[in-house]
Scaffold this motif. Structure first.
Motif, short mmCIF file in Angstrom:
data_model
loop_
_atom_site.label_atom_id
_atom_site.label_comp_id
_atom_site.label_asym_id
_atom_site.label_seq_id
_atom_site.Cartn_x
_atom_site.Cartn_y
_atom_site.Cartn_z
N GLY A 99 0.79 -1.24 0.00
CA GLY A 99 0.00 0.00 0.00
C GLY A 99 0.81 1.27 0.00
O GLY A 99 2.03 1.27 -0.11
N LYS A 100 0.08 2.32 0.11
CA LYS A 100 0.67 3.65 0.26
C LYS A 100 -0.18 4.36 1.31
O LYS A 100 -1.32 3.97 1.55
N PRO A 101 0.36 5.41 1.91
CA PRO A 101 -0.39 6.07 2.98
C PRO A 101 -1.68 6.70 2.45
O PRO A 101 -1.74 7.13 1.30
N ASP A 102 -2.68 6.74 3.32
CA ASP A 102 -3.89 7.48 2.98
C ASP A 102 -3.51 8.95 2.90
O ASP A 102 -2.65 9.41 3.66
N PRO A 103 -4.12 9.69 1.98
CA PRO A 103 -3.81 11.12 1.91
C PRO A 103 -4.15 11.80 3.23
O PRO A 103 -5.14 11.43 3.87
#
Ligand code: HEC
Length: 105
Positions: A99-103
């Motif tokens: 994943g990637k961080p939530d904005p």
């Protein structure tokens, strides 16, 4: 003479058929596994029963929100037998590894 040739051909063919070994198919081993990380056993147990790891590993990096939605979809829509209390843990694992961080809000 013709008959003899026919019998000879037939017996040769039968002999060949009887001797031919059973067909062995060697399928390539399923080597793809989920990336290591906390919760990998959980994800391996819950996510690879219906499809291969590529369904997960070839996704673009998703936010935790999106991964959580994906887990909910597998559970709700596709009937994955995921215990309720494992959903958040699976989302954590997937967000951390794929994943990637939530904005930022
Ligand atoms: C009960 C069977 C089942 C289980 C268990 C399962 N899935 Fe799926 N999954 C599916 C089906 C069916 C599809 C859609 C296949 C298709 O479209 O060809 C799918 C597709 C996907 C996709 C592709 C995108 C999409 O939404 O179609 C992702 C990502 C995915 N699964 C992730 C997971 C994760 C993560 C888990 C574990 C939490 C999981 N799956 C467990 C059945 C399952």
């Amino acid at each position: 003479m013709k008959t003899l040739a026919l019998i000879l051909t037939a017996s040769l063919t039968l002999g060949w058929l009887a001797q031919s070994a059973p067909v062995k198919l060697a399928l390539p081993a399923e080597t793809a596994t989920l990336k290591a990380g906390p919760g990998v056993e959980l994800a391996t147990a819950n996510c690879l029963t219906c499809h291969s790891v590529e369904y997960i590993s070839t996704q673009p990096k998703l936010t935790r929100t999106a991964w959580k939605a994906s887990v909910d979809k597998m559970k709700g829509k596709f009937g994955a037998p995921i215990p309720d209390d494992q959903v958040e843990k699976l989302a954590d694992y997937l967000a951390a590894t794929y994943g990637k961080p939530d904005p930022a809000k």
